[in-house]
Design a protein around this motif. Structure first.
Motif, PDB file in Angstrom:
ATOM      1  N   TRP A 248       0.295  -2.489  -5.824  1.00 53.19           N
ATOM      2  CA  TRP A 248      -1.190  -3.219  -4.180  1.00 53.19           C
ATOM      3  C   TRP A 248      -1.583  -1.883  -3.706  1.00 53.19           C
ATOM      4  CZ3 TRP A 248      -1.434  -4.275   0.670  1.00 53.19           C
ATOM      5  CH2 TRP A 248       0.224  -4.607   0.826  1.00 53.19           C
ATOM      6  N   SER A 249      -3.197  -2.384  -3.635  1.00 50.41           N
ATOM      7  CA  SER A 249      -3.368  -1.070  -2.311  1.00 50.41           C
ATOM      8  C   SER A 249      -4.671  -2.228  -1.403  1.00 50.41           C
ATOM      9  CB  SER A 249      -4.098  -0.288  -1.765  1.00 50.41           C
ATOM     10  OG  SER A 249      -4.570   0.188  -3.272  1.00 50.41           O
ATOM     11  N   ASP A 250      -5.035  -2.072  -0.340  1.00 51.56           N
ATOM     12  CA  ASP A 250      -6.019  -2.688   0.562  1.00 51.56           C
ATOM     13  C   ASP A 250      -6.738  -1.920   0.949  1.00 51.56           C
ATOM     14  OD1 ASP A 250      -7.273  -4.108   1.566  1.00 51.56           O
ATOM     15  OD2 ASP A 250      -7.307  -5.627   0.088  1.00 51.56           O
ATOM     16  N   LYS A 251      -8.201  -1.736   1.184  1.00 50.66           N
ATOM     17  CA  LYS A 251      -8.606  -0.985   2.104  1.00 50.66           C
ATOM     18  C   LYS A 251      -9.576  -1.976   3.068  1.00 50.66           C
ATOM     19  CE  LYS A 251      -9.268   2.763  -0.254  1.00 50.66           C
ATOM     20  NZ  LYS A 251      -7.722   4.067   0.255  1.00 50.66           N
ATOM     21  N   SER A 252      -9.102  -3.289   3.573  1.00 51.30           N
ATOM     22  CA  SER A 252     -10.580  -3.908   3.893  1.00 51.30           C
ATOM     23  C   SER A 252     -10.851  -3.607   5.527  1.00 51.30           C
ATOM     24  CB  SER A 252     -10.505  -5.526   3.271  1.00 51.30           C
ATOM     25  OG  SER A 252      -9.708  -5.941   2.270  1.00 51.30           O
ATOM     26  N   LEU A 253      -9.041  -3.658   6.077  1.00 50.83           N
ATOM     27  CA  LEU A 253      -9.089  -3.471   7.593  1.00 50.83           C
ATOM     28  C   LEU A 253      -9.807  -1.919   7.667  1.00 50.83           C
ATOM     29  CD1 LEU A 253      -8.068  -5.360   9.820  1.00 50.83           C
ATOM     30  CD2 LEU A 253      -6.469  -3.646   9.486  1.00 50.83           C
ATOM     31  N   ALA A 254     -10.740  -1.503   8.845  1.00 50.05           N
ATOM     32  CA  ALA A 254     -10.920  -0.363   8.714  1.00 50.05           C
ATOM     33  C   ALA A 254     -10.761   0.541   9.853  1.00 50.05           C
ATOM     34  CB  ALA A 254     -12.607  -0.621   9.966  1.00 50.05           C
ATOM     35  N   ARG A 255      -9.252   1.204   9.444  1.00 46.55           N
ATOM     36  CA  ARG A 255      -7.827   1.992   9.647  1.00 46.55           C
ATOM     37  C   ARG A 255      -9.381   3.528  10.076  1.00 46.55           C
ATOM     38  NH1 ARG A 255      -5.847  -1.032   6.316  1.00 46.55           N
ATOM     39  NH2 ARG A 255      -3.651  -2.430   7.499  1.00 46.55           N
TER      40      ARG A 255
END
Length: 427
Positions: A248-255
């Motif tokens: 899984w992967s998630d890019k929701s947080l604005a890193r």
């Protein structure tokens, strides 16, 4: 039960370490918690007794990684100066008096990174059995014998795996799990597993090609499926341990800019945080066939935004410094719009924990505060400042090495300086 299984797996990842040792980044379980129990509950006005110190550059070298302690020895990674062309080396010291046991110069590649914050390596060594593993700022990965510091094998994350040096240099502290070493080259190869004895590639995860951040991997077990949890420069990810498959992967947080803190685990949950306005997020894991499903509990929460310095979890609560409010206590699973408590304390810095206390280390001047780990309120018991500050560290650099608590001793680093204090209950 699930928590106990996960904890057992992490304990097995670093073998032959004695109780009280600190054999890798953030301690035996990669959670910044020392197993020490009988420690001073209040410090003298001028701080605990200084046992010994290293103040010569050539002794431990320049750098921001922490020491690790196994049995009677300390291992630390350093460089020959404050610029990016610094050569890297590993030093082994006797913990009783700081005398040198051995020192080994490492192969240091050519490469570019911004050194206005200071050159030298950023990572912390990992000890496993009879061997020591280190990753340098330019991606040089070495395995050395623990007894004499003899190099067994070496790789370079850029040359050998298509990685790219992050803007401020590779800072990851590699994970050893069973027979494998796992780390995050980034870009060309998201994550790799190497045979820890030979350096041969076991698997490569190329399902994601995010740039490497400055974080380190932790292990999560979900109903018999082991995954490596990491955050890159743009994502939170979970990679299956047995074969390197991206689960899984998630890019929701604005890193952005610099993604540094190591993920925090609790049961089947994982907490991620980063600075530069990112904030924090939490996921719940569930088995999904032969994979793992990550469900968002909350994301883009701005209460806890840890730039660096890390976060420690005790029970249901997280403790650490946030760009949005100073030192915080925060409920990991519940999240919420407000912290449980907040206090400016010693100012921005890193944190470790032992015996129900927080050790909060100021990045500005090397002041260390002893704080009760309580969800009720901020309660500072004692504080003191390290005897001297680095003269080599560039002006934009700070006191960034985290506190280490091992076998009744407190280890504090400031770039090329190292101080060891007696905090045992008998002192």
């Amino acid at each position: 039960m699930r928590f106990r299984k996960s904890l057992a797996a992490m304990l097995l990842s670093v073998s032959l370490a004695s109780a009280g040792d600190w054999p890798q980044w953030q301690g035996p379980n990669r959670d910044s918690i020392s197993s020490d129990t009988k420690l001073l509950e209040v410090w003298p006005k001028d701080g605990p007794k200084l046992l010994w110190s290293i103040t010569e550059e050539s002794k431990v070298g320049t750098g921001y990684g922490t020491p690790v302690i196994v049995k009677n020895n300390l291992y630390i990674l350093g460089g020959t100066g404050p610029k990016k062309d610094a050569e890297e080396f590993v030093t082994c010291l006797n913990v009783k008096d700081g005398s040198q046991v051995w020192q080994t110069k490492l192969k240091t590649a050519q490469g570019e990174f911004l050194d206005m914050w200071g050159g030298g390596p950023r990572g912390t060594p990992t000890v496993d059995g009879d061997f020591l593993y280190v990753l340098g700022a330019k991606g040089d990965l070495h395995c050395l014998s623990l007894e004499k510091g003899e190099v067994q094998w070496n790789k370079n994350l850029v040359k050998d795996f298509g990685g790219k040096i992050p803007q401020w240099g590779y800072s990851e502290s590699v994970l050893v799990d069973g027979d494998n070493l796992i780390c995050t080259p980034g870009t060309g190869t998201g994550m790799i597993a190497l045979n820890k004895k030979t350096g041969e590639t076991v698997w490569k995860c190329t399902d994601f090609k995010d740039g490497a951040g400055y974080s380190s991997i932790v292990i999560s077990q979900v109903e018999g499926i082991k995954q490596y949890v990491q955050q890159t420069m743009s994502s939170a990810v979970g990679v299956r341990a047995k074969d390197g498959k991206l689960l899984w992967s998630d890019k929701s947080l604005a890193r952005k800019i610099a993604v540094i803190p190591t993920p925090v685990l609790q049961d089947n949950y994982a907490f991620f945080t980063a600075g530069y306005g990112a904030g924090c997020e939490c996921f719940k894991f569930e088995k999904d066939g032969e994979g793992i499903k990550a469900t968002t509990v909350y994301t883009k929460n701005k209460v806890f935004a840890n730039h660096h310095g890390g976060v420690v979890r005790l029970g249901d609560f997280l403790y650490g410094h946030s760009d949005n409010g100073g030192w915080l206590c925060f409920n990991m699973k519940a999240g919420g719009d407000e912290p449980v408590w907040k206090n400016q304390g010693v100012g921005k810095g890193s944190v470790s924990a032992a015996a129900g206390m927080l050790y909060c280390y100021s990045e500005n001047d090397g002041t260390l505060a002893l704080v009760k780990a309580s969800e009720k309120k901020y309660e500072e018991i004692s504080r003191f400042k390290i005897p001297q500050s680095s003269k080599l560290r560039p002006g934009q650099g700070k006191v960034w090495a985290h506190p280490v608590i091992s076998n009744g001793k407190l280890y504090l680093r400031d770039y090329e300086l190292l101080f060891v204090f007696d905090i045992s209950g008998n002192s």
